[in-house]
Design an enzyme around this catalytic site. Structure first.
Site, mmCIF file in Angstrom:
data_model
loop_
_atom_site.group_PDB
_atom_site.id
_atom_site.type_symbol
_atom_site.label_atom_id
_atom_site.label_comp_id
_atom_site.label_asym_id
_atom_site.label_seq_id
_atom_site.Cartn_x
_atom_site.Cartn_y
_atom_site.Cartn_z
ATOM 1 N N GLY A 16 0.836 -1.207 0.000
ATOM 2 C CA GLY A 16 0.000 0.000 0.000
ATOM 3 C C GLY A 16 0.869 1.254 0.000
ATOM 4 O O GLY A 16 0.612 2.206 0.738
ATOM 5 N N ASN A 93 1.817 -2.257 5.407
ATOM 6 C CA ASN A 93 1.079 -1.007 5.644
ATOM 7 C C ASN A 93 -0.355 -1.042 5.101
ATOM 8 O O ASN A 93 -1.227 -0.381 5.654
ATOM 9 C CB ASN A 93 1.855 0.154 5.006
ATOM 10 C CG ASN A 93 1.000 1.394 4.862
ATOM 11 O OD1 ASN A 93 0.754 2.106 5.825
ATOM 12 N ND2 ASN A 93 0.490 1.632 3.650
ATOM 13 N N SER A 145 -2.745 0.053 14.582
ATOM 14 C CA SER A 145 -3.619 1.218 14.801
ATOM 15 C C SER A 145 -3.851 1.391 16.295
ATOM 16 O O SER A 145 -3.707 0.423 17.059
ATOM 17 C CB SER A 145 -4.973 0.978 14.118
ATOM 18 O OG SER A 145 -5.926 1.936 14.534
ATOM 19 N N TYR A 158 -12.495 -3.871 12.133
ATOM 20 C CA TYR A 158 -11.195 -3.188 12.085
ATOM 21 C C TYR A 158 -10.412 -3.428 13.377
ATOM 22 O O TYR A 158 -9.227 -3.778 13.357
ATOM 23 C CB TYR A 158 -11.436 -1.692 11.863
ATOM 24 C CG TYR A 158 -10.182 -0.878 11.577
ATOM 25 C CD1 TYR A 158 -9.552 -0.961 10.345
ATOM 26 C CD2 TYR A 158 -9.655 -0.024 12.540
ATOM 27 C CE1 TYR A 158 -8.413 -0.202 10.076
ATOM 28 C CE2 TYR A 158 -8.526 0.736 12.279
ATOM 29 C CZ TYR A 158 -7.909 0.646 11.040
ATOM 30 O OH TYR A 158 -6.789 1.391 10.778
ATOM 31 N N ALA A 160 -10.817 -5.861 15.548
ATOM 32 C CA ALA A 160 -10.404 -7.268 15.650
ATOM 33 C C ALA A 160 -9.163 -7.507 14.798
ATOM 34 O O ALA A 160 -8.209 -8.166 15.225
ATOM 35 C CB ALA A 160 -11.547 -8.179 15.207
ATOM 36 N N SER A 161 -9.157 -6.936 13.587
ATOM 37 C CA SER A 161 -8.012 -7.181 12.698
ATOM 38 C C SER A 161 -6.744 -6.532 13.242
ATOM 39 O O SER A 161 -5.655 -7.112 13.177
ATOM 40 C CB SER A 161 -8.311 -6.663 11.278
ATOM 41 O OG SER A 161 -8.308 -5.241 11.232
ATOM 42 N N LYS A 162 -6.861 -5.330 13.802
ATOM 43 C CA LYS A 162 -5.651 -4.637 14.278
ATOM 44 C C LYS A 162 -5.156 -5.208 15.608
ATOM 45 O O LYS A 162 -3.952 -5.279 15.833
ATOM 46 C CB LYS A 162 -5.916 -3.126 14.377
ATOM 47 C CG LYS A 162 -6.160 -2.454 13.009
ATOM 48 C CD LYS A 162 -4.961 -2.559 12.079
ATOM 49 C CE LYS A 162 -5.146 -1.715 10.819
ATOM 50 N NZ LYS A 162 -3.980 -1.739 9.935
HETATM 51 P P1 NAI Z 1 -4.947 4.883 2.693
HETATM 52 O O1 NAI Z 1 -6.329 4.445 2.426
HETATM 53 O O2 NAI Z 1 -4.538 6.265 2.362
HETATM 54 O O3 NAI Z 1 -3.942 3.855 2.047
HETATM 55 C C1 NAI Z 1 -4.146 2.479 2.240
HETATM 56 C C2 NAI Z 1 -3.242 1.717 1.323
HETATM 57 O O4 NAI Z 1 -3.622 0.333 1.410
HETATM 58 C C3 NAI Z 1 -3.407 2.152 -0.123
HETATM 59 O O5 NAI Z 1 -2.138 2.240 -0.733
HETATM 60 C C4 NAI Z 1 -4.204 1.015 -0.734
HETATM 61 O O6 NAI Z 1 -3.894 0.775 -2.086
HETATM 62 C C5 NAI Z 1 -3.789 -0.179 0.117
HETATM 63 N N1 NAI Z 1 -4.837 -1.188 0.070
HETATM 64 C C6 NAI Z 1 -6.132 -1.040 0.426
HETATM 65 N N2 NAI Z 1 -6.814 -2.155 0.144
HETATM 66 C C7 NAI Z 1 -5.930 -3.023 -0.387
HETATM 67 C C8 NAI Z 1 -6.048 -4.336 -0.914
HETATM 68 N N3 NAI Z 1 -7.224 -4.981 -0.999
HETATM 69 N N4 NAI Z 1 -4.947 -4.936 -1.392
HETATM 70 C C9 NAI Z 1 -3.760 -4.305 -1.369
HETATM 71 N N5 NAI Z 1 -3.589 -3.055 -0.911
HETATM 72 C C10 NAI Z 1 -4.675 -2.422 -0.433
HETATM 73 O O7 NAI Z 1 -4.669 4.563 4.226
HETATM 74 P P2 NAI Z 1 -3.657 5.191 5.298
HETATM 75 O O8 NAI Z 1 -4.418 6.103 6.141
HETATM 76 O O9 NAI Z 1 -2.401 5.624 4.670
HETATM 77 O O10 NAI Z 1 -3.414 3.873 6.175
HETATM 78 C C11 NAI Z 1 -2.242 3.075 6.078
HETATM 79 C C12 NAI Z 1 -2.258 2.090 7.231
HETATM 80 O O11 NAI Z 1 -2.297 2.797 8.465
HETATM 81 C C13 NAI Z 1 -3.468 1.161 7.233
HETATM 82 O O12 NAI Z 1 -3.076 -0.126 7.641
HETATM 83 C C14 NAI Z 1 -4.387 1.798 8.265
HETATM 84 O O13 NAI Z 1 -5.246 0.850 8.844
HETATM 85 C C15 NAI Z 1 -3.382 2.326 9.242
HETATM 86 N N6 NAI Z 1 -3.873 3.423 10.087
HETATM 87 C C16 NAI Z 1 -4.238 4.618 9.550
HETATM 88 C C17 NAI Z 1 -4.699 5.639 10.381
HETATM 89 C C18 NAI Z 1 -5.107 6.966 9.864
HETATM 90 O O14 NAI Z 1 -5.549 7.797 10.656
HETATM 91 N N7 NAI Z 1 -4.956 7.250 8.589
HETATM 92 C C19 NAI Z 1 -4.806 5.442 11.843
HETATM 93 C C20 NAI Z 1 -4.384 4.147 12.294
HETATM 94 C C21 NAI Z 1 -3.929 3.189 11.429
#
Ligand code: NAI
Length: 252
Positions: A16, A93, A145, A158, A160-162
């Site tokens: 990601g 990520n 998270s 979410y 549960a997964s984290k």
């Molecule tokens: P985002 O939505 O901007 O990016 C998520 C990334 O995951 C994207 O590059 C997307 O292509 C990829 N992705 C999504 N579904 C996918 C799939 N089926 N197969 C392969 N790749 C996939 O999200 P963000 O905010 O950058 O989050 C990144 C990580 O940080 C995630 O794991 C999220 O749960 C975690 N996180 C984010 C927070 C936030 O406030 N933004 C807070 C806590 C955790």
């Protein structure tokens, strides 16, 4: 930058990595000298990125298509990872969120979140660590998270997964310790990315900022800095830990 902070000569994988926190991690790794493989979901977008000298940072970043919701795409990706000659860093990520109360959350939604947020990181870490173990060195960082530590209504799948990902991090750290691979999690608090903007309104974001002791949401670069330390040669003794980067939100 000290030799331990440098990623010169290292290969890093970031799932990601095309936007949000993942893109900030890719950028930080590139600046520290790594060759980076970043995954994106859309094969056409990935093809375009690979032809763009800005996106590839003059050859330092290669984009690979992988959709973890689709078993065939995930299997192809895992085979490519296992086929790598070297891999020093793996950052799990990629992640998705659906906010819906338990009564309304479908089994299919639960399953999808589990697949992307928990099962894929396990399989990616497994494939990556097979390559790392051959060299007796590796660093895996799982992006969990605050909802891997605490929870809130509407986040059954979410959370549960984290929580699962934080637990997985501990066992991976134990299983891989003899191979020289250190495994940790970074748990972001509210971070300004597309995921946040898609799931929260402007009013919700302002109200969240007011609840954070540091008084604001985080920037993706603030997560990337912590990930970089854990993924670097400078980290010699932290393994199996979950570093919560949330401006103090979860301690109130
Ligand atoms: P985002 O939505 O901007 O990016 C998520 C990334 O995951 C994207 O590059 C997307 O292509 C990829 N992705 C999504 N579904 C996918 C799939 N089926 N197969 C392969 N790749 C996939 O999200 P963000 O905010 O950058 O989050 C990144 C990580 O940080 C995630 O794991 C999220 O749960 C975690 N996180 C984010 C927070 C936030 O406030 N933004 C807070 C806590 C955790």
């Amino acid at each position: 930058m000290s030799a331990e902070q440098s990623f010169q000569g290292q290969t890093a994988l970031v799932t990601g990595g095309t936007r949000g926190i993942g893109a900030a991690i890719v950028q930080a790794l590139v600046q520290a000298g790594a060759q980076v493989i970043a995954t994106g979901r859309d094969p056409e977008a990935v093809r375009r990125l690979n032809q763009d000298p800005v996106a590839t940072q003059e050859g330092q970043v290669a984009y690979w298509a992988a959709d973890f919701a689709h078993p065939a795409s995930l299997a192809d990706f895992l085979a490519k990872v296992e086929g790598l000659e070297r891999l020093e860093v793996c950052v799990n990520n990629a992640g998705i969120n659906v906010i819906r109360s338990t009564n309304e959350l479908s089994e299919a939604e639960f399953e999808l979140i589990d697949r992307v947020n928990l099962r894929a990181p396990f399989l990616v870490a497994q494939a990556a660590s097979r390559v790392m173990a051959r060299a007796g060195y590796g660093r895996v960082v799982n992006i969990a998270s605050i909802w891997g530590v605490i929870s809130k209504p509407g986040r059954a799948a979410y959370t549960a997964s984290k929580h699962g990902l934080v637990g997985l991090t501990k066992t991976l750290a134990l299983d891989l310790a003899p191979t020289g691979v250190l495994v940790n999690a970074v748990s972001p608090g509210f971070t300004l990315t597309e995921l946040t903007r898609d799931s929260l309104s402007a009013e919700e974001m302002a109200s969240l900022a007011a609840q954070v002791p540091l008084g604001r949401l985080a920037q993706p670069e603030e997560m990337a800095r912590v990930v970089l330390f854990l993924a670097s040669r400078e980290n010699t003794y932290i393994t199996g830990q979950n570093i919560v980067v949330d401006g103090g939100f979860s301690i109130v």
